[in-house]
Design an enzyme around this catalytic site. Structure first.
Site, PDB file in Angstrom:
ATOM      1  N   ASN A   5       5.420  26.597   3.714  1.00  0.00           N
ATOM      2  CA  ASN A   5       6.011  27.682   4.503  1.00  0.00           C
ATOM      3  C   ASN A   5       5.221  28.951   4.197  1.00  0.00           C
ATOM      4  O   ASN A   5       5.388  29.543   3.135  1.00  0.00           O
ATOM      5  CB  ASN A   5       7.493  27.826   4.106  1.00  0.00           C
ATOM      6  CG  ASN A   5       8.155  29.019   4.766  1.00  0.00           C
ATOM      7  OD1 ASN A   5       7.592  29.647   5.657  1.00  0.00           O
ATOM      8  ND2 ASN A   5       9.366  29.338   4.311  1.00  0.00           N
TER       9      ASN A   5
ATOM     10  N   LYS B 247       5.422  31.772   5.564  1.00  0.00           N
ATOM     11  CA  LYS B 247       6.223  33.005   5.760  1.00  0.00           C
ATOM     12  C   LYS B 247       5.419  34.055   6.526  1.00  0.00           C
ATOM     13  O   LYS B 247       4.633  33.698   7.399  1.00  0.00           O
ATOM     14  CB  LYS B 247       6.729  33.510   4.403  1.00  0.00           C
ATOM     15  CG  LYS B 247       7.473  32.429   3.618  1.00  0.00           C
ATOM     16  CD  LYS B 247       8.192  32.934   2.407  1.00  0.00           C
ATOM     17  CE  LYS B 247       8.883  31.770   1.705  1.00  0.00           C
ATOM     18  NZ  LYS B 247       9.669  32.184   0.545  1.00  0.00           N
TER      19      LYS B 247
ATOM     20  N   HIS C  96      16.329  29.110   7.043  1.00  0.00           N
ATOM     21  CA  HIS C  96      15.792  29.492   5.733  1.00  0.00           C
ATOM     22  C   HIS C  96      16.636  30.631   5.163  1.00  0.00           C
ATOM     23  O   HIS C  96      17.110  31.489   5.902  1.00  0.00           O
ATOM     24  CB  HIS C  96      14.325  29.924   5.883  1.00  0.00           C
ATOM     25  CG  HIS C  96      13.648  30.122   4.569  1.00  0.00           C
ATOM     26  ND1 HIS C  96      13.771  31.290   3.855  1.00  0.00           N
ATOM     27  CD2 HIS C  96      12.882  29.285   3.821  1.00  0.00           C
ATOM     28  CE1 HIS C  96      13.092  31.157   2.720  1.00  0.00           C
ATOM     29  NE2 HIS C  96      12.550  29.955   2.679  1.00  0.00           N
TER      30      HIS C  96
ATOM     31  N   GLU D  45      15.879  33.290   3.759  1.00  0.00           N
ATOM     32  CA  GLU D  45      15.425  34.650   4.114  1.00  0.00           C
ATOM     33  C   GLU D  45      15.930  35.037   5.492  1.00  0.00           C
ATOM     34  O   GLU D  45      16.192  36.210   5.750  1.00  0.00           O
ATOM     35  CB  GLU D  45      13.887  34.718   4.020  1.00  0.00           C
ATOM     36  CG  GLU D  45      13.439  34.792   2.567  1.00  0.00           C
ATOM     37  CD  GLU D  45      12.092  34.153   2.289  1.00  0.00           C
ATOM     38  OE1 GLU D  45      11.307  33.948   3.230  1.00  0.00           O
ATOM     39  OE2 GLU D  45      11.829  33.850   1.102  1.00  0.00           O
TER      40      GLU D  45
ATOM     41  N   GLU E 200      17.395  24.590  -1.132  1.00  0.00           N
ATOM     42  CA  GLU E 200      16.643  25.723  -1.659  1.00  0.00           C
ATOM     43  C   GLU E 200      17.580  26.725  -2.326  1.00  0.00           C
ATOM     44  O   GLU E 200      18.154  27.588  -1.650  1.00  0.00           O
ATOM     45  CB  GLU E 200      15.911  26.432  -0.514  1.00  0.00           C
ATOM     46  CG  GLU E 200      14.851  25.581   0.134  1.00  0.00           C
ATOM     47  CD  GLU E 200      13.674  26.426   0.596  1.00  0.00           C
ATOM     48  OE1 GLU E 200      12.557  26.115   0.203  1.00  0.00           O
ATOM     49  OE2 GLU E 200      13.896  27.428   1.307  1.00  0.00           O
TER      50      GLU E 200
ATOM     51  N   GLY F 178      10.667  32.229  -4.773  1.00  0.00           N
ATOM     52  CA  GLY F 178       9.746  33.334  -5.024  1.00  0.00           C
ATOM     53  C   GLY F 178       9.964  34.020  -6.361  1.00  0.00           C
ATOM     54  O   GLY F 178       9.414  35.077  -6.631  1.00  0.00           O
TER      55      GLY F 178
ATOM     56  N   SER G 158      10.014  27.916  -5.885  1.00  0.00           N
ATOM     57  CA  SER G 158       9.016  27.995  -6.952  1.00  0.00           C
ATOM     58  C   SER G 158       8.425  26.637  -7.342  1.00  0.00           C
ATOM     59  O   SER G 158       8.202  26.356  -8.520  1.00  0.00           O
ATOM     60  CB  SER G 158       9.599  28.716  -8.174  1.00  0.00           C
ATOM     61  OG  SER G 158       9.973  30.053  -7.837  1.00  0.00           O
TER      62      SER G 158
HETATM   63  P1  PGA Z   1       8.625  29.706  -3.019  1.00  0.00           P
HETATM   64  O1  PGA Z   1       9.362  29.674  -1.590  1.00  0.00           O
HETATM   65  O2  PGA Z   1       7.932  28.393  -3.170  1.00  0.00           O
HETATM   66  O3  PGA Z   1       7.672  30.875  -2.927  1.00  0.00           O
HETATM   67  O4  PGA Z   1       9.682  29.906  -4.043  1.00  0.00           O
HETATM   68  C1  PGA Z   1      10.011  28.512  -1.160  1.00  0.00           C
HETATM   69  C2  PGA Z   1      10.638  28.742   0.188  1.00  0.00           C
HETATM   70  O5  PGA Z   1      11.118  29.835   0.451  1.00  0.00           O
HETATM   71  O6  PGA Z   1      10.675  27.835   1.032  1.00  0.00           O
END
Ligand code: PGA
Length: 252
Positions: free
Chosen positions: A9, A11, A95, A97, A167, A173, A213
């Protein structure tokens, strides 16, 4: 046997030119990896270029969102037929976010999910608790709410096409990965829920990714868990060597 699936992803990162460079670098490193479904999810503006780069590679293209109407007066939105026409085959839906910053709810996730299925796109539906919810022992309540709300009204035939992503928001992140045991516990819970909502076949066959992560260092121990079928990778998907190492580490 559920085939592992690793999705990157990207983003809000990579201009179209940067995306072509990354897709080419990745292609060189992972094109020969067998036994793992690989999906790249660049931003909308880079989908066409990445689609060209991935032609005839077997690496799939995914979008990061989809609007629920096919066409009409919806300024700024992107629809299923538009994505399909570009060669997109997966779409990330719900997601955290989007839930956190763009008012996404279970209801809108469900509408997007139906639009994806109607247009022949495989949805990757995200569920997960935040830190406060985990610390107040609400993890399972939230997972149940997200899963039941997002998947509401789907037939078993439709559910077979869905990929789920667990998630935990506190792990996204932050560099704080859920331990393999913590992730496995939630994945088992989701399968039990799918058994109740659909049937045992669905519970056993739907693929559930872990996200938050994921790195080359932790992917093997996560994938060693019986109910973890892949990863949704953010930060580590932006560099070809780390994403390639994750893909290679995902083979069961
Ligand atoms: P990350 O993001 O691997 O940077 O923690 C995962 C995600 O948001 O799908």
């Amino acid at each position: 046997m559920r085939k592992p699936i690793i999705a990157g992803n990207w983003k809000l990162n990579k201009t179209p030119h940067e995306a072509i460079v990354l897709a080419n670098d990745l292609k060189r490193e992972i094109v020969d990896v067998a036994g793992v479904d690989i999906v790249l999810c660049p931003p909308f503006t880079a989908l066409a270029d990445v689609a060209d780069t991935l032609t005839d590679t077997g690496i799939a293209l995914g979008a990061q969102n989809i609007f629920w109407e096919d066409a009409g007066a919806f300024t700024g939105e992107i629809s299923g037929p538009m994505l399909k026409d570009l060669g997109v085959s997966y779409v990330i839906i719900g997601h955290s976010e989007r839930r956190q910053f763009f008012n996404e709810t279970n209801e809108t996730v469900n509408k997007r999910l139906r639009a994806a299925l109607k247009n022949g796109l495989a949805p990757i539906v995200c569920v997960g608790e935040n830190l406060a919810q985990r610390e107040s022992n609400k993890t399972f309540d939230i997972i149940k709410d997200h899963s039941e709300g997002s998947l509401s009204g789907l037939s078993s035939e439709e559910m077979k096409k869905v990929v789920l992503a667990y998630e935990p928001v506190w792990a996204i992140g932050t560099g704080k990965t859920a331990t393999p045991d913590q992730a496995q516990e939630v994945h088992v819970f989701i399968r039990q829920l799918l058994g109740k909502m659909f049937n045992t076949e669905i519970a056993n066959s739907v693929r559930i990714q872990y996200g938050g992560s994921v790195t080359p260092d932790n992917v093997v121990s996560l994938m060693a868990q019986a109910d973890i079928d892949g990863a949704l990778v953010g930060g580590a998907s932006l560099k070809a060597p780390s994403f390639a190492a994750i893909v290679k580490g995902a083979k069961k």
